[in-house]
Write a protein that holds these residues in place. Sequence first.
Motif, PDB file in Angstrom:
ATOM      1  N   ARG A   1     -29.745   9.557 -13.620  1.00 16.16           N
ATOM      2  CA  ARG A   1     -30.168   9.644 -12.221  1.00 16.16           C
ATOM      3  C   ARG A   1     -29.620   8.438 -11.457  1.00 16.16           C
ATOM      4  O   ARG A   1     -30.352   7.509 -11.138  1.00 16.16           O
ATOM      5  N   PRO A   2     -28.325   8.416 -11.168  1.00 19.43           N
ATOM      6  CA  PRO A   2     -27.775   7.275 -10.423  1.00 19.43           C
ATOM      7  C   PRO A   2     -28.307   7.246  -9.001  1.00 19.43           C
ATOM      8  O   PRO A   2     -28.604   8.285  -8.407  1.00 19.43           O
ATOM      9  N   LEU A   3     -28.433   6.035  -8.473  1.00 24.03           N
ATOM     10  CA  LEU A   3     -28.769   5.909  -7.060  1.00 24.03           C
ATOM     11  C   LEU A   3     -27.634   6.472  -6.215  1.00 24.03           C
ATOM     12  O   LEU A   3     -26.454   6.196  -6.463  1.00 24.03           O
ATOM     13  N   THR A   4     -27.985   7.257  -5.211  1.00 24.31           N
ATOM     14  CA  THR A   4     -27.021   7.820  -4.277  1.00 24.31           C
ATOM     15  C   THR A   4     -27.065   7.001  -2.999  1.00 24.31           C
ATOM     16  O   THR A   4     -28.144   6.793  -2.428  1.00 24.31           O
ATOM     17  N   LEU A   5     -25.900   6.514  -2.544  1.00 22.93           N
ATOM     18  CA  LEU A   5     -25.812   5.666  -1.359  1.00 22.93           C
ATOM     19  C   LEU A   5     -25.174   6.468  -0.224  1.00 22.93           C
ATOM     20  O   LEU A   5     -23.966   6.432  -0.022  1.00 22.93           O
ATOM     21  N   PRO A   6     -25.972   7.216   0.520  1.00 23.88           N
ATOM     22  CA  PRO A   6     -25.376   8.089   1.533  1.00 23.88           C
ATOM     23  C   PRO A   6     -24.900   7.322   2.763  1.00 23.88           C
ATOM     24  O   PRO A   6     -25.510   6.334   3.181  1.00 23.88           O
ATOM     25  N   SER A   7     -23.805   7.782   3.338  1.00 20.00           N
ATOM     26  CA  SER A   7     -23.423   7.312   4.662  1.00 20.00           C
ATOM     27  C   SER A   7     -24.391   7.902   5.677  1.00 20.00           C
ATOM     28  O   SER A   7     -25.218   8.774   5.353  1.00 20.00           O
ATOM     29  N   MET A   8     -24.293   7.455   6.930  1.00 24.52           N
ATOM     30  CA  MET A   8     -25.162   8.040   7.953  1.00 24.52           C
ATOM     31  C   MET A   8     -24.921   9.534   8.100  1.00 24.52           C
ATOM     32  O   MET A   8     -25.863  10.319   8.253  1.00 24.52           O
ATOM     33  N   THR A   9     -23.658   9.930   8.043  1.00 27.28           N
ATOM     34  CA  THR A   9     -23.339  11.350   8.167  1.00 27.28           C
ATOM     35  C   THR A   9     -23.928  12.125   7.003  1.00 27.28           C
ATOM     36  O   THR A   9     -24.505  13.213   7.195  1.00 27.28           O
ATOM     37  N   GLN A  10     -23.800  11.604   5.803  1.00 28.38           N
ATOM     38  CA  GLN A  10     -24.365  12.290   4.648  1.00 28.38           C
ATOM     39  C   GLN A  10     -25.882  12.358   4.724  1.00 28.38           C
ATOM     40  O   GLN A  10     -26.480  13.387   4.384  1.00 28.38           O
ATOM     41  N   ALA A  11     -26.518  11.281   5.172  1.00 28.19           N
ATOM     42  CA  ALA A  11     -27.966  11.299   5.334  1.00 28.19           C
ATOM     43  C   ALA A  11     -28.382  12.346   6.365  1.00 28.19           C
ATOM     44  O   ALA A  11     -29.374  13.064   6.173  1.00 28.19           O
ATOM     45  N   ARG A  12     -27.624  12.434   7.461  1.00 31.10           N
ATOM     46  CA  ARG A  12     -27.923  13.449   8.481  1.00 31.10           C
ATOM     47  C   ARG A  12     -27.835  14.848   7.884  1.00 31.10           C
ATOM     48  O   ARG A  12     -28.705  15.703   8.122  1.00 31.10           O
TER      49      ARG A  12
ATOM     50  N   ASP B   1     -16.568   5.252  11.045  1.00 37.28           N
ATOM     51  CA  ASP B   1     -16.628   6.654  11.430  1.00 37.28           C
ATOM     52  C   ASP B   1     -17.060   6.709  12.892  1.00 37.28           C
ATOM     53  O   ASP B   1     -18.192   6.349  13.224  1.00 37.28           O
ATOM     54  N   PRO B   2     -16.196   7.149  13.819  1.00 42.31           N
ATOM     55  CA  PRO B   2     -16.538   7.101  15.247  1.00 42.31           C
ATOM     56  C   PRO B   2     -17.659   8.055  15.642  1.00 42.31           C
ATOM     57  O   PRO B   2     -18.172   7.946  16.758  1.00 42.31           O
ATOM     58  N   THR B   3     -18.051   8.953  14.744  1.00 47.35           N
ATOM     59  CA  THR B   3     -19.128   9.891  15.085  1.00 47.35           C
ATOM     60  C   THR B   3     -20.509   9.336  14.760  1.00 47.35           C
ATOM     61  O   THR B   3     -21.513   9.992  15.033  1.00 47.35           O
ATOM     62  N   GLU B   4     -20.582   8.129  14.179  1.00 45.86           N
ATOM     63  CA  GLU B   4     -21.862   7.517  13.813  1.00 45.86           C
ATOM     64  C   GLU B   4     -22.187   6.380  14.772  1.00 45.86           C
ATOM     65  O   GLU B   4     -21.309   5.615  15.156  1.00 45.86           O
ATOM     66  N   LEU B   5     -23.465   6.233  15.124  1.00 43.98           N
ATOM     67  CA  LEU B   5     -23.853   5.210  16.086  1.00 43.98           C
ATOM     68  C   LEU B   5     -25.255   4.693  15.792  1.00 43.98           C
ATOM     69  O   LEU B   5     -26.183   5.467  15.529  1.00 43.98           O
ATOM     70  N   VAL B   6     -25.392   3.377  15.855  1.00 47.36           N
ATOM     71  CA  VAL B   6     -26.699   2.717  15.894  1.00 47.36           C
ATOM     72  C   VAL B   6     -26.770   1.972  17.215  1.00 47.36           C
ATOM     73  O   VAL B   6     -25.966   1.076  17.470  1.00 47.36           O
ATOM     74  N   THR B   7     -27.688   2.340  18.083  1.00 46.39           N
ATOM     75  CA  THR B   7     -27.821   1.642  19.361  1.00 46.39           C
ATOM     76  C   THR B   7     -28.687   0.395  19.165  1.00 46.39           C
ATOM     77  O   THR B   7     -29.476   0.296  18.224  1.00 46.39           O
TER      78      THR B   7
END
Length: 657
Positions: free
Chosen positions: A563-574, A398-404
């Motif tokens: 209650r399944p574990l939810t594995l969010p992407s960075m965008t979803q976490a944001r 996803d080009p909108t996500e970044l970890v520097t």
Amino acid sequence: MTLVFVLAVALLVVGSPASAQQPNVPRIDLRVLLLTNGTPEVEAIRAALEWTGVPTTVVDLRDPARPRLEKSLLTGGTAHARFQGVVLPDHDPALDPAELGALETFERDFGIRRVHASVPAAPAIGLTDPFAGGYVGVFDGHDARLTDDALGADFDYARGRVPFLDETPGVGDNWVEMAAPLPGFRPLITAASPTGVGGGVIAGVWERDGREELNLAFSYAVDSMQFLVIAPGIIRWLTRGVHLGLERNYLAVHIDDVLMPNARWVPERDCTAGVDCPDGVGPRPLIRMTPDDVAYAVAWQRRHDFRLDLAFNGAGAAASGGRDPLVEAFLPVKDEFGWINHTWSHLYLGCVRDYSVTPWRCDQLPLLGVTRWVGEGRIEREIGQNLEFASRHDLPVDPTELVTGEHGGLRALPQMESDNPRLASALDDTGVATVASDASDERGQRRVGDAATVPRHPINLDYNAATVGETVDQYNWVLTSRADGGNGECEAERSCVPRADPVRGFEQTIIPAEGGRALGHALANDPRPHYVHQPQLTEDRTLYPLLDFVLGNYRDVIDESSRPLTLPSMTQAREVLTQQAAWARAREGDVVQAWRQGGVVTVRTNEPVEVPLTAPKPARRDGTDGPPFGQSYGGQQSGWVGIDGAREFVVVNGGRE
């Protein structure tokens, strides 16, 4: 402008909204009253209400200027309860008889439930004398059990085991008081004495005088496993399953520096080769994943039904000067992972660093005394060049996500008191909407230009350690006191941990400590990802036993079908963090009023806002024939509702009043 959102919630039988709002039906505000004396147990419940998003009025019993518990505080008239539940620190709080009487009358008149956060077992709370066939004492390393009654009702998301961990060997971390129930006491948690003789009830509901009290006869703190397992059920019982706020169990794990080689820790010198080792310490082999590590990661993910998110640096592959076996191993299985842009070369994007001193400092322009910053163009090239690498290899990024690199560019105290002033515009120009930050430095989300941060929890398996021996030695040096042989930097923040044994410390100390912390985040409605580095996926592959610990313990106490574990992407976490922060502001600003009246929940706001709502199953919108409300999770239905002046109805066919 006042906006109204109406939810019809028939908790016993389906009823019409019109009949439910007749004047003789009491109004019960969706807000909890919590009285605190600062003890860990009541503060843990306060925290759980906060992370769930339940509006709460807190009265500090230690404050001489606190409001008195009088009818005017508790009610808005004979048909209006200002609170849907009450939490007290114990069964004998610092209230005078008139206040206790007013509180009991309020609870009886409106059917309001009460929780006593921690009590001794005694007839006053519905249990017999624990010294007559029960047990009083330390309970570290033992398990209690939720009863069939509990598992069939408000705790139906759990498997039944309630572990009391032995977090500090040799020190009593947890106490319990076990006893037999008196008539009218409904056991919810039972336990056997660790002595092998005796046992009894340690939690349950006592119904008396037309009131219901949930009594917990054991100790806990906000991060205690016994509390984290039962916290959702406590809130569900207290609110009768209808409340503002919602929660999920999140667990995302990022692997930084994928494709790059990492420098190696030198245990005998307590330094990292080529980084901070003194002269005379020769080079050490760099750490980099192999094709076999890729195959192992894929097999492990499939076996555990889990996804790792890889933060990659394309320069690590380009450095090979030709075909890279690691990239070739990843490409056929690239869709098995998440992929995140970690910049091209892992360049630090903050100030230009001066390593002539320890710790480093920001370099200054000669004579001018102005900080030298990495330029905007360089930042944009680091972002764009890595995306070009991803495009050439068809990586699903996803080009909108970044970890520097090192979260560089964001403020880093004490050296950088502010962000690189070029960072925000570079992020905007390259379309970055989500940028990672370090939750150990700044837990809260914030804006950087048009982007929003996603704080990530570090797992203390560091970038320079690939073997168990290196990991334990580096862990002890960085995280322990000088008296325990560490560098002592933890002492200033009082964050030092016990020293891990060089032989068994990884298994006995590091995995329970780091895994337990990650599991605690997962159980506390925290969408922030966790991060490690690619050395943890190679050589001794130290990440996997830690994740085995987290997933195994989660699945041992929680029913994943509920209650399944939810594995969010960075965008979803944001997005979740943004929603949570907006809802916290709305609660603090009294933007929202909400109440339940005869099965109808009404939410009124004075500005547009997304409101989280939890209700019993099954819930339907727009009447009995409408679509389901929200999502099913943890035995309930919940979702975010954007209030924009529209009116909707949710009908619940099977709750308990």
